[in-house]
Design a protein around this motif. Sequence first.
Motif, PDB file in Angstrom:
ATOM      1  N   ILE A 281      14.236  15.471 -18.029  1.00  0.00           N
ATOM      2  CA  ILE A 281      13.472  14.608 -18.930  1.00  0.00           C
ATOM      3  C   ILE A 281      11.982  14.866 -18.723  1.00  0.00           C
ATOM      4  O   ILE A 281      11.465  14.778 -17.610  1.00  0.00           O
ATOM      5  N   GLY A 282      11.282  15.192 -19.791  1.00  0.00           N
ATOM      6  CA  GLY A 282       9.842  15.433 -19.701  1.00  0.00           C
ATOM      7  C   GLY A 282       9.310  15.931 -21.037  1.00  0.00           C
ATOM      8  O   GLY A 282      10.082  16.188 -21.959  1.00  0.00           O
ATOM      9  N   THR A 283       8.009  15.991 -21.212  1.00  0.00           N
ATOM     10  CA  THR A 283       7.038  15.993 -20.149  1.00  0.00           C
ATOM     11  C   THR A 283       5.995  14.917 -20.424  1.00  0.00           C
ATOM     12  O   THR A 283       5.990  14.301 -21.489  1.00  0.00           O
ATOM     13  N   THR A 284       5.122  14.730 -19.460  1.00  0.00           N
ATOM     14  CA  THR A 284       3.971  13.853 -19.654  1.00  0.00           C
ATOM     15  C   THR A 284       2.754  14.714 -19.976  1.00  0.00           C
ATOM     16  O   THR A 284       2.777  15.930 -19.799  1.00  0.00           O
ATOM     17  N   ASP A 285       1.695  14.092 -20.438  1.00  0.00           N
ATOM     18  CA  ASP A 285       0.409  14.770 -20.660  1.00  0.00           C
ATOM     19  C   ASP A 285      -0.674  13.888 -20.071  1.00  0.00           C
ATOM     20  O   ASP A 285      -1.072  12.890 -20.680  1.00  0.00           O
ATOM     21  N   VAL A 286      -1.150  14.247 -18.880  1.00  0.00           N
ATOM     22  CA  VAL A 286      -2.095  13.415 -18.144  1.00  0.00           C
ATOM     23  C   VAL A 286      -3.287  14.276 -17.738  1.00  0.00           C
ATOM     24  O   VAL A 286      -3.117  15.360 -17.164  1.00  0.00           O
ATOM     25  N   GLU A 287      -4.486  13.815 -18.006  1.00  0.00           N
ATOM     26  CA  GLU A 287      -5.683  14.528 -17.544  1.00  0.00           C
ATOM     27  C   GLU A 287      -5.629  14.669 -16.022  1.00  0.00           C
ATOM     28  O   GLU A 287      -5.251  13.742 -15.306  1.00  0.00           O
ATOM     29  N   TYR A 288      -5.998  15.857 -15.531  1.00  0.00           N
ATOM     30  CA  TYR A 288      -5.878  16.110 -14.098  1.00  0.00           C
ATOM     31  C   TYR A 288      -7.181  16.678 -13.544  1.00  0.00           C
ATOM     32  O   TYR A 288      -7.765  17.602 -14.122  1.00  0.00           O
ATOM     33  N   GLN A 289      -7.590  16.133 -12.393  1.00  0.00           N
ATOM     34  CA  GLN A 289      -8.820  16.591 -11.767  1.00  0.00           C
ATOM     35  C   GLN A 289      -8.671  16.805 -10.262  1.00  0.00           C
ATOM     36  O   GLN A 289      -9.654  17.012  -9.563  1.00  0.00           O
ATOM     37  N   GLY A 290      -7.444  16.780  -9.772  1.00  0.00           N
ATOM     38  CA  GLY A 290      -7.228  16.943  -8.341  1.00  0.00           C
ATOM     39  C   GLY A 290      -7.097  18.398  -7.940  1.00  0.00           C
ATOM     40  O   GLY A 290      -7.423  19.315  -8.687  1.00  0.00           O
ATOM     41  N   ALA A 291      -6.578  18.620  -6.722  1.00  0.00           N
ATOM     42  CA  ALA A 291      -6.382  19.963  -6.197  1.00  0.00           C
ATOM     43  C   ALA A 291      -5.233  20.634  -6.936  1.00  0.00           C
ATOM     44  O   ALA A 291      -4.147  20.064  -7.058  1.00  0.00           O
ATOM     45  N   THR A 292      -5.465  21.835  -7.427  1.00  0.00           N
ATOM     46  CA  THR A 292      -4.445  22.522  -8.219  1.00  0.00           C
ATOM     47  C   THR A 292      -3.308  23.079  -7.360  1.00  0.00           C
ATOM     48  O   THR A 292      -2.252  23.421  -7.886  1.00  0.00           O
ATOM     49  N   GLU A 293      -3.523  23.179  -6.049  1.00  0.00           N
ATOM     50  CA  GLU A 293      -2.476  23.701  -5.176  1.00  0.00           C
ATOM     51  C   GLU A 293      -1.393  22.671  -4.901  1.00  0.00           C
ATOM     52  O   GLU A 293      -0.267  23.027  -4.574  1.00  0.00           O
ATOM     53  N   HIS A 294      -1.718  21.395  -5.005  1.00  0.00           N
ATOM     54  CA  HIS A 294      -0.780  20.340  -4.623  1.00  0.00           C
ATOM     55  C   HIS A 294      -0.699  19.318  -5.754  1.00  0.00           C
ATOM     56  O   HIS A 294      -1.408  18.313  -5.753  1.00  0.00           O
ATOM     57  N   VAL A 295       0.184  19.591  -6.698  1.00  0.00           N
ATOM     58  CA  VAL A 295       0.333  18.733  -7.869  1.00  0.00           C
ATOM     59  C   VAL A 295       1.673  18.013  -7.763  1.00  0.00           C
ATOM     60  O   VAL A 295       2.701  18.644  -7.501  1.00  0.00           O
ATOM     61  N   ALA A 296       1.669  16.717  -7.952  1.00  0.00           N
ATOM     62  CA  ALA A 296       2.905  15.942  -7.839  1.00  0.00           C
ATOM     63  C   ALA A 296       2.962  14.877  -8.928  1.00  0.00           C
ATOM     64  O   ALA A 296       1.923  14.400  -9.416  1.00  0.00           O
ATOM     65  N   ILE A 297       4.167  14.526  -9.303  1.00  0.00           N
ATOM     66  CA  ILE A 297       4.366  13.470 -10.278  1.00  0.00           C
ATOM     67  C   ILE A 297       3.953  12.129  -9.658  1.00  0.00           C
ATOM     68  O   ILE A 297       4.117  11.902  -8.457  1.00  0.00           O
ATOM     69  N   SER A 298       3.389  11.246 -10.466  1.00  0.00           N
ATOM     70  CA  SER A 298       2.997   9.928  -9.986  1.00  0.00           C
ATOM     71  C   SER A 298       4.103   8.916 -10.266  1.00  0.00           C
ATOM     72  O   SER A 298       4.992   9.151 -11.092  1.00  0.00           O
ATOM     73  N   ASP A 299       4.036   7.788  -9.587  1.00  0.00           N
ATOM     74  CA  ASP A 299       5.001   6.712  -9.836  1.00  0.00           C
ATOM     75  C   ASP A 299       4.913   6.233 -11.281  1.00  0.00           C
ATOM     76  O   ASP A 299       5.938   5.923 -11.903  1.00  0.00           O
ATOM     77  N   ALA A 300       3.698   6.199 -11.824  1.00  0.00           N
ATOM     78  CA  ALA A 300       3.524   5.761 -13.209  1.00  0.00           C
ATOM     79  C   ALA A 300       4.204   6.724 -14.183  1.00  0.00           C
ATOM     80  O   ALA A 300       4.809   6.297 -15.173  1.00  0.00           O
ATOM     81  N   GLU A 301       4.127   8.028 -13.907  1.00  0.00           N
ATOM     82  CA  GLU A 301       4.785   9.007 -14.773  1.00  0.00           C
ATOM     83  C   GLU A 301       6.301   8.876 -14.696  1.00  0.00           C
ATOM     84  O   GLU A 301       7.008   8.999 -15.709  1.00  0.00           O
ATOM     85  N   ILE A 302       6.826   8.646 -13.498  1.00  0.00           N
ATOM     86  CA  ILE A 302       8.269   8.462 -13.348  1.00  0.00           C
ATOM     87  C   ILE A 302       8.725   7.256 -14.161  1.00  0.00           C
ATOM     88  O   ILE A 302       9.728   7.318 -14.889  1.00  0.00           O
ATOM     89  N   ARG A 303       7.987   6.149 -14.055  1.00  0.00           N
ATOM     90  CA  ARG A 303       8.357   4.950 -14.818  1.00  0.00           C
ATOM     91  C   ARG A 303       8.262   5.218 -16.315  1.00  0.00           C
ATOM     92  O   ARG A 303       9.114   4.764 -17.096  1.00  0.00           O
ATOM     93  N   TYR A 304       7.236   5.949 -16.734  1.00  0.00           N
ATOM     94  CA  TYR A 304       7.055   6.262 -18.147  1.00  0.00           C
ATOM     95  C   TYR A 304       8.267   7.024 -18.691  1.00  0.00           C
ATOM     96  O   TYR A 304       8.802   6.701 -19.761  1.00  0.00           O
ATOM     97  N   LEU A 305       8.699   8.040 -17.964  1.00  0.00           N
ATOM     98  CA  LEU A 305       9.828   8.845 -18.424  1.00  0.00           C
ATOM     99  C   LEU A 305      11.134   8.059 -18.381  1.00  0.00           C
ATOM    100  O   LEU A 305      11.970   8.190 -19.280  1.00  0.00           O
ATOM    101  N   CYS A 306      11.317   7.244 -17.359  1.00  0.00           N
ATOM    102  CA  CYS A 306      12.514   6.389 -17.306  1.00  0.00           C
ATOM    103  C   CYS A 306      12.515   5.401 -18.462  1.00  0.00           C
ATOM    104  O   CYS A 306      13.554   5.186 -19.119  1.00  0.00           O
ATOM    105  N   ASP A 307      11.373   4.784 -18.735  1.00  0.00           N
ATOM    106  CA  ASP A 307      11.287   3.790 -19.808  1.00  0.00           C
ATOM    107  C   ASP A 307      11.593   4.420 -21.168  1.00  0.00           C
ATOM    108  O   ASP A 307      12.273   3.817 -22.005  1.00  0.00           O
TER     109      ASP A 307
END
Length: 519
Positions: A281-307
Amino acid sequence: MQAQNKQAVSNSLECDVLVVGGGINGAGIARDAAGRGLSVVLCEQHDLAAHTSSSSSKLIHGGLRYLEHYEFGLVRKALIEREVLLRSAPHIMWPLRFVMPHDRGQRPAWLIRLGMFLYDHLARRELLPGSHGLNLRKHVSGGPLKSEFTRGFVYSDGWVDDARLVVLNAMDAAERGAQIYTRTRCDSVTRENGYWDASLMHENGRALQVRARAVVNAAGPWVAQFLGQVGHVRSSKAVRLVKGSHIVVKRLFEHDHAYIFQSPDGRIVFAIPYEKDFTLIGTTDVEYQGATEHVAISDAEIRYLCDLSNRYFSKFITPTDVVWSYAGVRPLLEDAAADASAVTRDYQLDLNADGAPLLSVFGGKITTFRKLAQDAVDVIAPLLGNDRGAWTAGACLPGGDLFAPYPENRAVREFDGFVQGLQRQYDWLAPQLLHRYARAYGSRTHKLLDGRNNQQDMGEEILAGLYAAEVDYLLRNEWATCAADILWRRSKLGLHMPSGSEALLNAWLAEHRLSATTQ
């Protein structure tokens, strides 16, 4: 072809083109350039497809939703490529039917019909059937949905094993003479007397100096960083980093169709049959500004996809049902769109010719990688005195030549017949295992099984369904060096394995001295 043995033994070498980046664009460019007779070196700081190119929705598609943003040129280009790619690698790509339940609170039915009409007719179709309306009360896809969804639409696109697509491009490049260096970072590039002098560093500390007539910057999320910090070159282009995340849950439906769901916020999410026992199930589209080497799904994204799943499916899921998740950063071409989901998925090539050529790749999507690679080499090759024409539109990737001659549609339409032929030839192997080999390796299954005549010849069963013979093949031919490479990128066996399997495989590799140190 012994992939690791293709690497140079000296500490310096010369080439026509140095490609920086081992994602789908870099691997595709290396393949195209090598096929035109250019000498190519590709370096990737991690594993092939370690980041964005293994974190997609795993679709070969035109992008139905891009029609809303009037990107007709991009959609047409992608629709043309869809069938070109299906023919080139029918073992790792196949047609897939998508069902869109009509949600009365979202896009009106007439608009969806219009969009699908355009989708069917913007490019010629030979392999994929067109769209039509559905009575979800009578169609198999209506069973898992909530009862209020009685009407829908169905259309065609394609599925792809994205990480294997990258590896197959790298294999084809290597078989045509390219030298592929994984886990090798490009620390610096400097123009000197009409050449680029590049310093590469392997993770084990081994240094390599490369003199190249041209450099292609296909670093994906790092494209701008490479330009500014490594190449010390300015560009008028910019990338916009957008995170896309996916969840995997136990199978929510039994049939072989996928779904495309409309969200109240205007975005769309796919629910796709995955690895036989699961739903992706996916995907999300979220602006990202963190480290590109370590990207992980957030709790909010998990809830969004479940909902959103719960909005359509009668079977309720919660974050505790998620068995695996992944996230990747898409380096999209900055176009000043206010909404991340509206940012263009098209690409642009930026040439700096102030001395030896430097070509940077901005944007792109997996479906158009071959065309992007062709366009890139069309720019670079003439500058290097090479006038050979484009060739990849009529060529298969390694393992894709299931039936001769190529190109033809038979390999796409008769994959099951190819599998049956394998089962007759290797009747001593379990049918389920042989089917997995056919999907992963296509006609290269014969190379994997060469000289093996019974189960004992496969060697030790290291993990359930993973034999020493396959591990040896991946180490020798596909640049695998560790368990993560084997279980999550060269395959998705990790999804089927118990906890601790990765550690067990790494221990086996260490015990048998089959690791990156043997390269």
